[in-house]
Design a protein around this motif. Sequence first.
Motif, PDB file in Angstrom:
ATOM      1  N   ALA A   1       0.850  -1.192   0.000  1.00 45.05           N
ATOM      2  CA  ALA A   1       0.000   0.000   0.000  1.00 45.05           C
ATOM      3  C   ALA A   1       0.884   1.239   0.000  1.00 45.05           C
ATOM      4  O   ALA A   1       1.925   1.258   0.643  1.00 45.05           O
ATOM      5  N   VAL A   2       0.463   2.246  -0.745  1.00 46.47           N
ATOM      6  CA  VAL A   2       1.186   3.510  -0.834  1.00 46.47           C
ATOM      7  C   VAL A   2       0.166   4.625  -0.697  1.00 46.47           C
ATOM      8  O   VAL A   2      -0.899   4.571  -1.308  1.00 46.47           O
ATOM      9  N   ASP A   3       0.510   5.627   0.088  1.00 49.51           N
ATOM     10  CA  ASP A   3      -0.339   6.808   0.188  1.00 49.51           C
ATOM     11  C   ASP A   3       0.570   8.029   0.156  1.00 49.51           C
ATOM     12  O   ASP A   3       1.074   8.454   1.183  1.00 49.51           O
ATOM     13  N   ALA A   4       0.795   8.544  -1.028  1.00 48.61           N
ATOM     14  CA  ALA A   4       1.710   9.676  -1.197  1.00 48.61           C
ATOM     15  C   ALA A   4       0.962  10.952  -1.543  1.00 48.61           C
ATOM     16  O   ALA A   4       1.510  11.851  -2.151  1.00 48.61           O
ATOM     17  N   CYS A   5      -0.288  11.052  -1.141  1.00 41.33           N
ATOM     18  CA  CYS A   5      -1.087  12.191  -1.583  1.00 41.33           C
ATOM     19  C   CYS A   5      -1.060  13.379  -0.633  1.00 41.33           C
ATOM     20  O   CYS A   5      -1.813  14.314  -0.812  1.00 41.33           O
ATOM     21  N   TYR A   6      -0.178  13.357   0.365  1.00 36.83           N
ATOM     22  CA  TYR A   6      -0.076  14.489   1.280  1.00 36.83           C
ATOM     23  C   TYR A   6       1.185  15.265   0.970  1.00 36.83           C
ATOM     24  O   TYR A   6       2.290  14.767   1.171  1.00 36.83           O
ATOM     25  N   PRO A   7       1.053  16.493   0.458  1.00 34.43           N
ATOM     26  CA  PRO A   7       2.239  17.250   0.053  1.00 34.43           C
ATOM     27  C   PRO A   7       3.083  17.666   1.245  1.00 34.43           C
ATOM     28  O   PRO A   7       2.595  17.781   2.361  1.00 34.43           O
ATOM     29  N   GLY A   8       4.355  17.871   0.966  1.00 33.19           N
ATOM     30  CA  GLY A   8       5.264  18.330   2.006  1.00 33.19           C
ATOM     31  C   GLY A   8       5.703  17.199   2.896  1.00 33.19           C
ATOM     32  O   GLY A   8       5.614  16.025   2.548  1.00 33.19           O
ATOM     33  N   SER A   9       6.150  17.556   4.058  1.00 32.84           N
ATOM     34  CA  SER A   9       6.660  16.563   5.005  1.00 32.84           C
ATOM     35  C   SER A   9       5.578  16.237   6.017  1.00 32.84           C
ATOM     36  O   SER A   9       5.554  16.777   7.118  1.00 32.84           O
ATOM     37  N   SER A  10       4.667  15.377   5.649  1.00 33.87           N
ATOM     38  CA  SER A  10       3.628  14.949   6.574  1.00 33.87           C
ATOM     39  C   SER A  10       4.190  13.848   7.461  1.00 33.87           C
ATOM     40  O   SER A  10       4.845  12.932   6.981  1.00 33.87           O
ATOM     41  N   HIS A  11       3.931  13.950   8.738  1.00 31.33           N
ATOM     42  CA  HIS A  11       4.435  12.950   9.673  1.00 31.33           C
ATOM     43  C   HIS A  11       3.711  11.627   9.447  1.00 31.33           C
ATOM     44  O   HIS A  11       2.530  11.597   9.103  1.00 31.33           O
ATOM     45  N   ASP A  12       4.441  10.530   9.654  1.00 31.28           N
ATOM     46  CA  ASP A  12       3.873   9.194   9.456  1.00 31.28           C
ATOM     47  C   ASP A  12       2.583   9.015  10.254  1.00 31.28           C
ATOM     48  O   ASP A  12       1.624   8.423   9.765  1.00 31.28           O
ATOM     49  N   SER A  13       2.555   9.505  11.487  1.00 31.69           N
ATOM     50  CA  SER A  13       1.376   9.290  12.329  1.00 31.69           C
ATOM     51  C   SER A  13       0.162  10.031  11.772  1.00 31.69           C
ATOM     52  O   SER A  13      -0.966   9.539  11.868  1.00 31.69           O
ATOM     53  N   PHE A  14       0.359  11.194  11.150  1.00 32.13           N
ATOM     54  CA  PHE A  14      -0.764  11.899  10.529  1.00 32.13           C
ATOM     55  C   PHE A  14      -1.323  11.080   9.371  1.00 32.13           C
ATOM     56  O   PHE A  14      -2.530  10.866   9.276  1.00 32.13           O
ATOM     57  N   VAL A  15      -0.433  10.627   8.495  1.00 38.43           N
ATOM     58  CA  VAL A  15      -0.866   9.834   7.338  1.00 38.43           C
ATOM     59  C   VAL A  15      -1.573   8.574   7.821  1.00 38.43           C
ATOM     60  O   VAL A  15      -2.619   8.188   7.299  1.00 38.43           O
ATOM     61  N   TRP A  16      -1.024   7.932   8.850  1.00 43.09           N
ATOM     62  CA  TRP A  16      -1.629   6.722   9.406  1.00 43.09           C
ATOM     63  C   TRP A  16      -3.016   7.018   9.970  1.00 43.09           C
ATOM     64  O   TRP A  16      -3.965   6.276   9.718  1.00 43.09           O
ATOM     65  N   ASN A  17      -3.156   8.102  10.711  1.00 44.74           N
ATOM     66  CA  ASN A  17      -4.437   8.412  11.357  1.00 44.74           C
ATOM     67  C   ASN A  17      -5.555   8.690  10.365  1.00 44.74           C
ATOM     68  O   ASN A  17      -6.724   8.463  10.680  1.00 44.74           O
ATOM     69  N   VAL A  18      -5.234   9.155   9.172  1.00 43.68           N
ATOM     70  CA  VAL A  18      -6.275   9.439   8.180  1.00 43.68           C
ATOM     71  C   VAL A  18      -6.366   8.352   7.104  1.00 43.68           C
ATOM     72  O   VAL A  18      -7.128   8.490   6.155  1.00 43.68           O
ATOM     73  N   SER A  19      -5.624   7.275   7.278  1.00 45.07           N
ATOM     74  CA  SER A  19      -5.570   6.240   6.235  1.00 45.07           C
ATOM     75  C   SER A  19      -6.746   5.268   6.324  1.00 45.07           C
ATOM     76  O   SER A  19      -7.300   5.017   7.393  1.00 45.07           O
ATOM     77  N   SER A  20      -7.083   4.707   5.173  1.00 48.83           N
ATOM     78  CA  SER A  20      -8.118   3.672   5.131  1.00 48.83           C
ATOM     79  C   SER A  20      -7.583   2.373   5.744  1.00 48.83           C
ATOM     80  O   SER A  20      -8.361   1.577   6.268  1.00 48.83           O
ATOM     81  N   ALA A  21      -6.271   2.164   5.708  1.00 50.92           N
ATOM     82  CA  ALA A  21      -5.685   0.965   6.321  1.00 50.92           C
ATOM     83  C   ALA A  21      -5.927   0.967   7.827  1.00 50.92           C
ATOM     84  O   ALA A  21      -6.283  -0.062   8.411  1.00 50.92           O
ATOM     85  N   ARG A  22      -5.749   2.110   8.470  1.00 51.86           N
ATOM     86  CA  ARG A  22      -6.000   2.198   9.914  1.00 51.86           C
ATOM     87  C   ARG A  22      -7.476   1.910  10.214  1.00 51.86           C
ATOM     88  O   ARG A  22      -7.806   1.172  11.143  1.00 51.86           O
ATOM     89  N   GLN A  23      -8.368   2.481   9.412  1.00 53.54           N
ATOM     90  CA  GLN A  23      -9.793   2.247   9.617  1.00 53.54           C
ATOM     91  C   GLN A  23     -10.134   0.765   9.453  1.00 53.54           C
ATOM     92  O   GLN A  23     -10.926   0.209  10.210  1.00 53.54           O
ATOM     93  N   TYR A  24      -9.500   0.121   8.482  1.00 49.72           N
ATOM     94  CA  TYR A  24      -9.714  -1.305   8.242  1.00 49.72           C
ATOM     95  C   TYR A  24      -9.309  -2.127   9.464  1.00 49.72           C
ATOM     96  O   TYR A  24     -10.069  -2.961   9.947  1.00 49.72           O
ATOM     97  N   PHE A  25      -8.083  -1.892   9.976  1.00 44.29           N
ATOM     98  CA  PHE A  25      -7.615  -2.665  11.130  1.00 44.29           C
ATOM     99  C   PHE A  25      -8.373  -2.322  12.399  1.00 44.29           C
ATOM    100  O   PHE A  25      -8.599  -3.184  13.244  1.00 44.29           O
ATOM    101  N   LEU A  26      -8.802  -1.083  12.533  1.00 46.73           N
ATOM    102  CA  LEU A  26      -9.604  -0.688  13.680  1.00 46.73           C
ATOM    103  C   LEU A  26     -10.944  -1.412  13.676  1.00 46.73           C
ATOM    104  O   LEU A  26     -11.389  -1.947  14.705  1.00 46.73           O
TER     105      LEU A  26
END
Length: 159
Positions: free
Chosen positions: A5-30
Amino acid sequence: MKIRAVDACYPGSSHDSFVWNVSSARQYFLKKYESVDRTSKLLGDCGYGIEPFLLTPYRDPRYNSKEYKFNLAHSSLEILWTIGVLKSRFRCLLITLHYRPEKVVKIINVCCALHNICRDYNVEYNDDSITLPSNDTDENVESPPNATLKSEDVDGVEK
């Protein structure tokens, strides 16, 4: 060592935890965890928050303790190695890509897809040049040398 899985749609230096918190993968595992599936676990680095299905390293474990040994095993996993191989194959990923964000997303996605194709067809890479990623801080970002950007027309003549 395939990238699932790749999610590169957040420009700039987005922190991993931010990308994780808004990801569909996190929602799936939750949702899996909340529906009583407690067998699925993910590995994350210390930059991620605590989740019941996310295994992160212990902070400052005592030398030779169970926690220390867990951290050693955790840090030797193929996740960092996979990112290192990806960046070694596609050296453009080692520096800041100076393109529109939409184009950067496409470049990253294509590099990941090509990496997986290379894995499928056993295309070798030079493991002497593998650069393992470090913390995502600004001092770890390699910038291109100072140069004047020049636009060229189709014939290659400077404008």
